[in-house]
Write a protein that holds these residues in place. Structure first.
Motif, mmCIF file in Angstrom:
data_model
loop_
_atom_site.group_PDB
_atom_site.id
_atom_site.type_symbol
_atom_site.label_atom_id
_atom_site.label_comp_id
_atom_site.label_asym_id
_atom_site.label_seq_id
_atom_site.Cartn_x
_atom_site.Cartn_y
_atom_site.Cartn_z
ATOM 1 N N ARG A 2 0.842 -1.204 0.000
ATOM 2 C CA ARG A 2 0.000 0.000 0.000
ATOM 3 C C ARG A 2 0.877 1.253 0.000
ATOM 4 O O ARG A 2 0.592 2.209 -0.727
ATOM 5 C CB ARG A 2 -0.935 -0.001 1.202
ATOM 6 C CG ARG A 2 -1.839 1.224 1.260
ATOM 7 C CD ARG A 2 -2.684 1.224 2.520
ATOM 8 N NE ARG A 2 -3.738 0.261 2.439
ATOM 9 C CZ ARG A 2 -5.015 0.562 2.215
ATOM 10 N NH1 ARG A 2 -5.369 1.806 2.041
ATOM 11 N NH2 ARG A 2 -5.927 -0.368 2.157
ATOM 12 N N TRP A 124 -3.057 -4.102 -8.398
ATOM 13 C CA TRP A 124 -3.127 -4.036 -6.940
ATOM 14 C C TRP A 124 -4.525 -3.668 -6.464
ATOM 15 O O TRP A 124 -5.055 -4.294 -5.540
ATOM 16 C CB TRP A 124 -2.108 -3.022 -6.398
ATOM 17 C CG TRP A 124 -2.111 -2.987 -4.901
ATOM 18 C CD1 TRP A 124 -1.418 -3.803 -4.063
ATOM 19 C CD2 TRP A 124 -2.876 -2.108 -4.063
ATOM 20 N NE1 TRP A 124 -1.692 -3.482 -2.750
ATOM 21 C CE2 TRP A 124 -2.584 -2.447 -2.734
ATOM 22 C CE3 TRP A 124 -3.762 -1.069 -4.315
ATOM 23 C CZ2 TRP A 124 -3.163 -1.781 -1.649
ATOM 24 C CZ3 TRP A 124 -4.337 -0.408 -3.234
ATOM 25 C CH2 TRP A 124 -4.045 -0.766 -1.922
ATOM 26 N N SER A 125 -5.132 -2.678 -7.096
ATOM 27 C CA SER A 125 -6.453 -2.241 -6.633
ATOM 28 C C SER A 125 -7.502 -3.332 -6.848
ATOM 29 O O SER A 125 -8.386 -3.516 -6.009
ATOM 30 C CB SER A 125 -6.866 -0.925 -7.296
ATOM 31 O OG SER A 125 -6.927 -1.045 -8.690
ATOM 32 N N ARG A 127 -6.914 -6.637 -6.889
ATOM 33 C CA ARG A 127 -6.644 -7.706 -5.912
ATOM 34 C C ARG A 127 -7.073 -7.311 -4.499
ATOM 35 O O ARG A 127 -7.383 -8.173 -3.681
ATOM 36 C CB ARG A 127 -5.163 -8.085 -5.912
ATOM 37 C CG ARG A 127 -4.736 -8.922 -7.093
ATOM 38 C CD ARG A 127 -3.347 -9.515 -6.929
ATOM 39 N NE ARG A 127 -2.403 -8.706 -6.195
ATOM 40 C CZ ARG A 127 -1.607 -7.768 -6.735
ATOM 41 N NH1 ARG A 127 -1.667 -7.517 -8.022
ATOM 42 N NH2 ARG A 127 -0.753 -7.095 -5.984
ATOM 43 N N HIS A 128 -7.073 -6.016 -4.207
ATOM 44 C CA HIS A 128 -7.415 -5.519 -2.869
ATOM 45 C C HIS A 128 -8.776 -4.827 -2.830
ATOM 46 O O HIS A 128 -9.060 -4.055 -1.919
ATOM 47 C CB HIS A 128 -6.316 -4.573 -2.372
ATOM 48 C CG HIS A 128 -5.031 -5.276 -2.109
ATOM 49 N ND1 HIS A 128 -4.098 -5.508 -3.101
ATOM 50 C CD2 HIS A 128 -4.536 -5.838 -0.986
ATOM 51 C CE1 HIS A 128 -3.083 -6.166 -2.595
ATOM 52 N NE2 HIS A 128 -3.321 -6.390 -1.316
ATOM 53 N N ARG A 129 -9.631 -5.122 -3.793
ATOM 54 C CA ARG A 129 -10.920 -4.426 -3.891
ATOM 55 C C ARG A 129 -11.784 -4.634 -2.656
ATOM 56 O O ARG A 129 -12.436 -3.697 -2.195
ATOM 57 C CB ARG A 129 -11.657 -4.816 -5.168
ATOM 58 C CG ARG A 129 -12.080 -6.251 -5.259
ATOM 59 C CD ARG A 129 -12.588 -6.593 -6.663
ATOM 60 N NE ARG A 129 -12.949 -7.988 -6.786
ATOM 61 C CZ ARG A 129 -12.085 -8.956 -7.055
ATOM 62 N NH1 ARG A 129 -10.813 -8.687 -7.235
ATOM 63 N NH2 ARG A 129 -12.502 -10.215 -7.151
ATOM 64 N N GLU A 131 -10.836 -5.208 0.434
ATOM 65 C CA GLU A 131 -10.232 -4.394 1.497
ATOM 66 C C GLU A 131 -10.523 -2.915 1.273
ATOM 67 O O GLU A 131 -10.895 -2.189 2.204
ATOM 68 C CB GLU A 131 -8.722 -4.637 1.512
ATOM 69 C CG GLU A 131 -7.947 -3.724 2.424
ATOM 70 C CD GLU A 131 -6.457 -3.849 2.168
ATOM 71 O OE1 GLU A 131 -5.775 -2.823 2.355
ATOM 72 O OE2 GLU A 131 -5.975 -4.926 1.777
ATOM 73 N N LEU A 132 -10.362 -2.449 0.039
ATOM 74 C CA LEU A 132 -10.599 -1.047 -0.274
ATOM 75 C C LEU A 132 -12.058 -0.656 -0.061
ATOM 76 O O LEU A 132 -12.358 0.482 0.282
ATOM 77 C CB LEU A 132 -10.170 -0.741 -1.714
ATOM 78 C CG LEU A 132 -8.666 -0.790 -1.965
ATOM 79 C CD1 LEU A 132 -8.366 -0.821 -3.467
ATOM 80 C CD2 LEU A 132 -7.965 0.385 -1.299
ATOM 81 N N THR A 138 -7.160 -5.355 6.587
ATOM 82 C CA THR A 138 -5.928 -5.209 5.809
ATOM 83 C C THR A 138 -5.021 -6.396 6.069
ATOM 84 O O THR A 138 -4.796 -6.797 7.193
ATOM 85 C CB THR A 138 -5.194 -3.918 6.215
ATOM 86 O OG1 THR A 138 -6.105 -2.838 6.034
ATOM 87 C CG2 THR A 138 -3.959 -3.712 5.402
ATOM 88 N N GLU A 139 -4.480 -6.960 4.986
ATOM 89 C CA GLU A 139 -3.549 -8.084 5.098
ATOM 90 C C GLU A 139 -2.106 -7.620 5.061
ATOM 91 O O GLU A 139 -1.216 -8.361 5.389
ATOM 92 C CB GLU A 139 -3.808 -9.088 3.982
ATOM 93 C CG GLU A 139 -5.155 -9.751 4.093
ATOM 94 C CD GLU A 139 -5.424 -10.694 2.942
ATOM 95 O OE1 GLU A 139 -4.530 -10.895 2.108
ATOM 96 O OE2 GLU A 139 -6.538 -11.239 2.884
ATOM 97 N N GLU A 140 -1.865 -6.410 4.583
ATOM 98 C CA GLU A 140 -0.481 -5.939 4.443
ATOM 99 C C GLU A 140 -0.151 -4.946 5.507
ATOM 100 O O GLU A 140 -0.880 -4.158 5.929
ATOM 101 C CB GLU A 140 -0.287 -5.298 3.074
ATOM 102 C CG GLU A 140 -0.480 -6.292 1.970
ATOM 103 C CD GLU A 140 -0.262 -5.665 0.620
ATOM 104 O OE1 GLU A 140 0.866 -5.200 0.383
ATOM 105 O OE2 GLU A 140 -1.206 -5.626 -0.154
#
Length: 140
Positions: A2, A124-125, A127-129, A131-132, A138-140
């Motif tokens: 991120r 990235w966005s 794959r992290h939709r 979370e967003l 959050t995994e990171e």
């Protein structure tokens, strides 16, 4: 990752501003060719690049604030970059820009950075939709 995306957005905004400041104040510093057709081509980009800049600013702000709108702005920024990168790449290939020495090398770097930025942000966005959108931690 991120933080890396935040950094990429900040750098993209800075490069967009610097490029156009140079283009309008000392275009010979960054121009790959010295032809009217090339100048007309580049002069057609400020509005599209302003849109890219705005989408990057909005993506950066919403990502830092943790808002759900970050996904929209990240996808908008990534897709704007793919579009602009495609326009640049095709023009440069059709007109032999990459073989014009230092200016061509500079243009190649711009195309590579634009594509790398855009595909990274889109990937990235997506794959992290979840979370967003605030649907999981959050995994990171």
């Amino acid at each position: 990752m991120r933080r890396f995306i935040v950094g990429m957005l900040a750098v993209a905004i800075l490069l967009d501003v610097v490029y156009w400041a140079l283009w309008f104040t000392d275009r010979s510093a960054i121009a790959s060719l010295d032809t009217q057709a090339y100048y007309q081509f580049e002069d057609a980009f400020p509005l599209a690049d302003a849109w890219l800049g705005l989408t990057c600013v909005m993506a950066l702000v919403t990502l830092l604030r943790g808002g759900e709108r970050a996904l929209f702005w990240l996808i908008a920024a990534g897709s704007a970059g793919v579009y602009l990168g495609s326009m640049d790449l095709l023009y440069d290939l059709e007109n032999g820009i990459f073989t014009t020495g230092g200016g061509g090398a500079f243009e190649l770097v711009i195309v590579i950075l634009t594509w790398a930025f855009s595909l990274t942000v889109l990937s990235w966005s997506w794959r992290h939709r979840e979370e967003l959108l605030g649907r999981r931690e959050t995994e990171e």
